[in-house]
Design an enzyme around this catalytic site. Structure first.
Site: not given
Ligand code: HPA
Ligand code: ZN
Length: 320
Positions: A17, A19, A197, A200, A278-279
């Site tokens: 996971h 991006h 996703h 969340e 994630d990011d």
């Molecule tokens: N959630 C949804 N979209 C996203 C995320 C996330 O954590 N990170 C980058 N795009």
């Molecule tokens: Zn994500």
């Protein structure tokens, strides 16, 4: 016993996971801003980092989409992915399944081939240098709706041989998975894997929809599954992995503090939990930092972390 970074890095792991646009560090953003003549609102790295005080998923997404404007050419995408893959290698990542957001780039006039060529070039160099092995998952932006996603899939079809799968990301609440069932069926028809996703910020119902209506093989985040015992039983019985991102969850206030993160409860319920970043440029750490945060604040030991790393290999779409 305190777990060390070297011990975490020594665990072979998959990152599932991630991006790629979320690995854009301020320094590279500014370099690409100058290289491509695309101005950014924040003029230096410190100012950009100060802007990383997020209050929700949407407050993050606004800045994340803004910074992507500096990515214009195949070389930019290769530089971005090359920098990430070097960090992943240092963290003990042996394989990574990388998300990217084709709609954002195409809407900015960047050809899909530039995005995929650049990312694939970096993946090729990484594999040749001993890893990590990297594959690509194209994510649809759920807030742009199913018709836009279907048109995007038509553009992706010509590149399907260079893609591992498709996913679903961006603003979650108010955009349930259900509407994307046809797009996901069509993606499978192209031989692509499917993930999404869900759970969340959105409710457990969105996770049910991702499983039952989209037929996904893995759920990204999925942490709100912890609110629904029947859903936990379903995930555990099917062995459906969750790609959990602890630092992201705290930064975006999906979880108030790490000590209250639901990861231990998900594990106790028998769910195949994996740990991911994630990011990482925006959320304060790469994958090893996420493992270390769990060790420090949830009292997980090296054996627990080794089990999580093992889960990530099991949960990889390319098999163990
Ligand atoms: N959630 C949804 N979209 C996203 C995320 C996330 O954590 N990170 C980058 N795009
Ligand atoms: Zn994500």
């Amino acid at each position: 016993m305190t777990v060390t970074r070297a011990q975490v890095a020594a665990l072979p792991k998959a990152e599932l996971h991630l991006h790629i646009e979320g690995t854009l560090e301020p320094e590279l953003a500014l370099e690409l801003s100058a290289r491509n003549g695309v101005p950014l609102r924040h003029a230096d790295a410190a100012a950009l980092r100060r802007a990383y005080a997020f209050t929700s998923l949407s407050s993050f997404l606004d800045l994340y989409y803004e910074c992507m404007a500096v990515l214009r050419t195949a070389r930019d995408f290769a530089d971005l992915a090359g920098a990430y893959l070097a960090k992943a290698r240092a963290d003990g990542v042996t394989r990574t399944e990388i998300f990217f957001d084709p709609q954002v780039h195409m809407a900015r006039g960047v050809p899909l081939s530039a995005v995929i060529d650049g990312l694939s070039a970096a993946a090729g160099r990484s594999a040749a240098a001993g890893g990590p092995r990297a594959e690509l998952i194209a994510c649809f932006l759920r807030d742009r709706g199913p018709d836009d996603a279907m048109r995007t899939l038509e553009s992706l079809a010509g590149h399907a041989g260079r893609l591992l799968g498709v996913g679903l990301d961006s603003a979650e609440v108010g955009y349930p998975p259900a509407g994307f069932a046809g797009v996901f069926d069509a993606a499978r028809g192209l031989g692509l894997h499917t993930v999404a996703h869900a759970g969340e910020e959105g409710p457990p119902e969105y996770v049910w929809q991702a499983l039952d209506l989209l037929g996904v093989e893995r759920v990204d985040h999925g942490i709100r599954s912890v609110e629904d015992p029947a859903l936990l039983r379903r995930l555990a019985a099917d062995g459906t992995p969750l790609t959990v991102c602890p630092l992201s969850n705290v930064r975006l206030r999906c979880v108030d503090v790490m000590a209250n993160h639901p990861l231990p409860r998900l594990l106790d319920a028998g769910v195949l939990v994996t740990v991911n970043s994630d990011d990482p440029a925006y959320f304060g750490g790469y994958v090893a930092d996420n493992y270390l945060a769990l060790a420090a604040e949830l009292d997980l030991g090296l054996t627990d972390l080794a089990a999580l790393a093992g889960n990530s290999i099991t949960a990889s779409l390319t098999g163990s």
